[in-house]
Design an enzyme around this catalytic site. Structure first.
Site, mmCIF file in Angstrom:
data_model
loop_
_atom_site.group_PDB
_atom_site.id
_atom_site.type_symbol
_atom_site.label_atom_id
_atom_site.label_comp_id
_atom_site.label_asym_id
_atom_site.label_seq_id
_atom_site.Cartn_x
_atom_site.Cartn_y
_atom_site.Cartn_z
ATOM 1 N N CYS A 279 -4.495 -2.533 10.759
ATOM 2 C CA CYS A 279 -4.707 -2.740 12.197
ATOM 3 C C CYS A 279 -4.530 -1.442 12.973
ATOM 4 O O CYS A 279 -4.971 -1.331 14.107
ATOM 5 C CB CYS A 279 -3.712 -3.762 12.715
ATOM 6 S SG CYS A 279 -2.007 -3.292 12.356
ATOM 7 N N GLU A 376 -13.634 -3.380 15.046
ATOM 8 C CA GLU A 376 -12.810 -3.001 13.893
ATOM 9 C C GLU A 376 -13.707 -2.933 12.659
ATOM 10 O O GLU A 376 -14.311 -3.913 12.277
ATOM 11 C CB GLU A 376 -11.751 -4.083 13.639
ATOM 12 C CG GLU A 376 -10.382 -3.748 14.098
ATOM 13 C CD GLU A 376 -9.379 -4.816 13.673
ATOM 14 O OE1 GLU A 376 -9.728 -5.983 13.496
ATOM 15 O OE2 GLU A 376 -8.213 -4.443 13.493
HETATM 16 N N1 NAD Z 1 -1.213 -5.966 14.890
HETATM 17 C C1 NAD Z 1 -0.755 -6.094 13.664
HETATM 18 O O1 NAD Z 1 0.429 -5.878 13.361
HETATM 19 C C2 NAD Z 1 -1.701 -6.517 12.574
HETATM 20 C C3 NAD Z 1 -1.247 -6.414 11.264
HETATM 21 C C4 NAD Z 1 -2.133 -6.813 10.244
HETATM 22 C C5 NAD Z 1 -3.405 -7.289 10.537
HETATM 23 N N2 NAD Z 1 -3.788 -7.366 11.832
HETATM 24 C C6 NAD Z 1 -5.132 -7.854 12.153
HETATM 25 O O2 NAD Z 1 -5.449 -8.993 11.328
HETATM 26 C C7 NAD Z 1 -6.844 -8.990 11.015
HETATM 27 C C8 NAD Z 1 -7.023 -9.043 9.513
HETATM 28 O O3 NAD Z 1 -6.283 -10.112 8.967
HETATM 29 P P1 NAD Z 1 -6.975 -11.512 8.650
HETATM 30 O O4 NAD Z 1 -8.386 -11.329 8.242
HETATM 31 O O5 NAD Z 1 -6.061 -12.261 7.751
HETATM 32 O O6 NAD Z 1 -6.982 -12.198 10.092
HETATM 33 P P2 NAD Z 1 -7.276 -13.731 10.433
HETATM 34 O O7 NAD Z 1 -7.020 -13.859 11.880
HETATM 35 O O8 NAD Z 1 -8.573 -14.154 9.874
HETATM 36 O O9 NAD Z 1 -6.156 -14.542 9.616
HETATM 37 C C9 NAD Z 1 -4.785 -14.298 9.873
HETATM 38 C C10 NAD Z 1 -4.008 -15.556 9.467
HETATM 39 O O10 NAD Z 1 -4.426 -16.607 10.313
HETATM 40 C C11 NAD Z 1 -4.870 -17.701 9.528
HETATM 41 N N3 NAD Z 1 -5.885 -18.409 10.290
HETATM 42 C C12 NAD Z 1 -7.224 -18.205 10.308
HETATM 43 N N4 NAD Z 1 -7.821 -19.079 11.155
HETATM 44 C C13 NAD Z 1 -6.831 -19.848 11.684
HETATM 45 C C14 NAD Z 1 -6.781 -20.939 12.608
HETATM 46 N N5 NAD Z 1 -7.890 -21.427 13.192
HETATM 47 N N6 NAD Z 1 -5.574 -21.490 12.912
HETATM 48 C C15 NAD Z 1 -4.447 -21.017 12.339
HETATM 49 N N7 NAD Z 1 -4.419 -19.990 11.463
HETATM 50 C C16 NAD Z 1 -5.599 -19.422 11.138
HETATM 51 C C17 NAD Z 1 -5.357 -17.088 8.240
HETATM 52 O O11 NAD Z 1 -5.374 -18.040 7.194
HETATM 53 C C18 NAD Z 1 -4.297 -16.012 8.040
HETATM 54 O O12 NAD Z 1 -3.149 -16.582 7.471
HETATM 55 C C19 NAD Z 1 -7.397 -7.707 11.606
HETATM 56 O O13 NAD Z 1 -7.974 -7.951 12.869
HETATM 57 C C20 NAD Z 1 -6.157 -6.829 11.776
HETATM 58 O O14 NAD Z 1 -6.313 -5.861 12.794
HETATM 59 C C21 NAD Z 1 -2.974 -6.990 12.869
HETATM 60 O O1 LIG Z 2 -2.096 -3.586 9.458
HETATM 61 C C1 LIG Z 2 -1.048 -3.886 9.825
HETATM 62 C C2 LIG Z 2 0.261 -3.227 9.586
HETATM 63 O O2 LIG Z 2 1.110 -3.613 10.644
HETATM 64 C C3 LIG Z 2 0.124 -1.759 9.471
HETATM 65 S S1 LIG Z 2 1.660 -0.947 9.266
HETATM 66 O O3 LIG Z 2 1.898 -0.907 7.799
HETATM 67 O O4 LIG Z 2 2.716 -1.708 9.938
HETATM 68 O O5 LIG Z 2 1.467 0.395 9.833
#
Ligand code: NAD
Ligand SMILES: O=C[C@H](O)CS(=O)(=O)O
Length: 472
Positions: A279, A376
């Site tokens: 992210c 992204e």
């Molecule tokens: N800001 C941060 O700290 C951070 C950290 C890691 C990832 N991310 C973001 O996460 C995304 C990638 O992760 P991803 O593909 O797993 O994201 P996602 O939103 O598709 O899924 C995240 C979680 O939500 C669940 N989910 C999906 N649809 C849902 C619904 N309708 N109701 C409840 N739960 C649901 C998924 O099963 C998963 O467990 C990217 O956009 C990344 O930037 C942000």
């Molecule tokens: O992608 C999400 C993570 O929060 C990145 S980090 O490892 O915390 O920098």
């Protein structure tokens, strides 16, 4: 591998399961339990019951459980890292690094539990005394993503337990085994039944049931902005407290006063970690036009050393993306940039396996209307554009709905301070491509989320502030 649900201290078989595949080989690696509606509600039943006793423990007693969990994670870190590489794809060394990072939250919050202080406030009336308490919010629903299958779990569970809360957690069905292993070790550490409960299944159904359950007092979600907005809307039905860690679109700025070699090293670090599936990875690279040629030459040299492949193999720096949809999105961004005039430099790789691999790609002469400059990309793609003035680059860098991380590369202090203060992002790395650490507040502005994880900020997310007025 196989994982059953863990609810109220018991492993529960389910009739249905979800297959989990290795993104490097496309082989099935196992199956994870599929929770039915009654399991999803049972998890909240267990957490609500356990909360009544867990919240009464002293901070020192909760800290002791967390310390035991920390020690078990440390003892099993190689196993956890191997599970992570097989189900998520990141190189083993990187997975081991993530387990250490994940465990640093457990040790940090074991100590932070003891520093949840209240306050007394001087009253304006001689007959009154004002006391302010910080108390645990209650049952927490944690929903986590696939890209950091260990760290995103402990970054929620550790502060929640330290604060006196209990947890129901749903990890991503793409990478469930890491989370289940961590919960298994928490059970082995003696953390009482019902304090941590884990389910997998249909994310939408699990989310809907937990969001409408008034016993769930807090949602801590990490994932896409799209899903975060959906959950935020559902949680509003009973005004749940929210922590949202969402998407990002980080600008990476290289000024004319940058050390180009160091800037390239920091760019490679932030961009290719987890194959660009983080992210906070640089998504838009802004290089001052007076140094762009030297920067691109240095970048080509550095990227030329990168090896893509199965994360279990020695010398591999970049593993596969998580699935075919992710590959399609990255290729779409590359083709879009090419059609709009970008020069595409691909670092060719001899990849033996048929997984979801994408070769490191540098895009030069990038324009702001290209998809990679707005969405992204979540892959090993480096879009480079140029700028003339600080005013211009600040305006362009801030021109996004995201506000998570931004990077500044300069040896000029005034430039660093000016940019840091004017960039609208929650995390700023100055000559530092990897700022995240357990003791600092991690989180974003705008559509990158609400709240912070890490440091004392991270435990306050699981506390309610109570004001007591005593008339004497
Ligand atoms: N800001 C941060 O700290 C951070 C950290 C890691 C990832 N991310 C973001 O996460 C995304 C990638 O992760 P991803 O593909 O797993 O994201 P996602 O939103 O598709 O899924 C995240 C979680 O939500 C669940 N989910 C999906 N649809 C849902 C619904 N309708 N109701 C409840 N739960 C649901 C998924 O099963 C998963 O467990 C990217 O956009 C990344 O930037 C942000
Ligand atoms: O992608 C999400 C993570 O929060 C990145 S980090 O490892 O915390 O920098």
């Amino acid at each position: 591998m196989k994982a059953n649900l863990f609810i109220d201290g018991k492993w529960i078989e389910t009739e249905k399961h979800i297959d989990v595949e290795n993104p490097a080989t496309l082989e099935k690696i196992g199956e994870v339990a599929f929770a039915e509606e009654h399991h999803i509600n049972q998890a909240v039943d267990a957490a609500a019951k356990a909360f009544e006793s867990w919240k009464e423990l002293t901070a020192y007693e909760r800290a002791s459980y967390l310390q035991k969990w920390f020690t078990l994670i440390e003892d099993h870190k190689e196993d956890i890292a191997r599970i992570m590489t097989i189900e998520q794809g990141k190189p083993y060394a990187e997975a081991l690094g993530e387990v250490n990072y994940a465990n640093s939250f457990v040790s940090w919050y074991a100590e932070e539990a003891k520093r949840v202080y209240g306050q007394t406030v001087p009253a304006s009336s001689r007959q009154k005394r004002i006391i302010v308490l910080e108390q645990p919010v209650g049952v927490v629903a944690a929903i986590t993503p696939w890209n950091f299958p260990a760290a995103m779990v402990t970054r929620k569970i550790a502060p929640a337990l330290a604060a006196g809360c209990t947890v129901v957690i749903k990890p991503s069905e793409f990478t469930p085994f890491t989370a289940y292993k961590l919960v298994e070790l928490a059970h082995e550490a003696g953390i009482p039944e019902g304090v941590i409960n884990i389910v997998t299944g249909n994310p939408q159904i699990i989310g809907e049931l937990w969001m409408k359950d008034v016993r769930v007092r807090k949602l801590s979600f990490t994932g896409s902005t799209r899903v975060g907005k959906l959950l935020m809307s559902q949680a509003s039905s009973n005004v749940k407290k929210l922590s949202l860690e969402l998407g990002g679109h980080a600008p990476f700025i290289v000024t004319q006063n940058a050390d180009l070699k160091k800037a390239v090293q920091q760019l490679v670090l932030t961009k290719f970690r987890n194959a660009g599936q983080t992210c906070v990875c640089a998504n838009r690279i802004y290089v001052h036009n007076s140094v762009v040629n030297g920067f691109v030459d240095e970048l080509k040299r550095e990227v030329g050393n990168i090896k893509v492949g199965n994360g279990l193999k020695e010398g591999v720096n970049i593993g596969p993306l998580i699935n075919g949809q992710a590959v399609d999105k990255v290729q779409n961004h590359i083709q879009d940039a090419k059609q709009k005039g970008a020069e595409v430099i691909v670092v060719e790789q001899a990849i033996e396996e048929k997984g979801y691999f994408v070769e490191p790609t540098v895009l030069v002469n990038v324009k702001d209307d290209m998809l990679c400059m707005k969405e992204e990309t979540f892959g090993p793609v480096i879009p480079i554009t140029t700028f003339e003035t600080l005013v211009e680059v600040i305006e362009r860098a801030n021109n996004t709905q995201y506000g998570l991380a931004a990077y500044i590369n300069t040896q000029h202090i005034k430039e660093a301070i000016t940019l840091s203060e004017q960039l609208e992002f929650g995390i700023i790395g100055i000559n530092d491509g990897l700022p995240a650490t357990a003791q600092a507040p991690f989180g974003g502005m705008k559509e990158s989320g609400l709240g912070r994880e890490g440091g004392h900020w991270g435990i306050t997310e699981f506390l309610e502030t109570k004001f007591i007025s005593l008339q004497i």
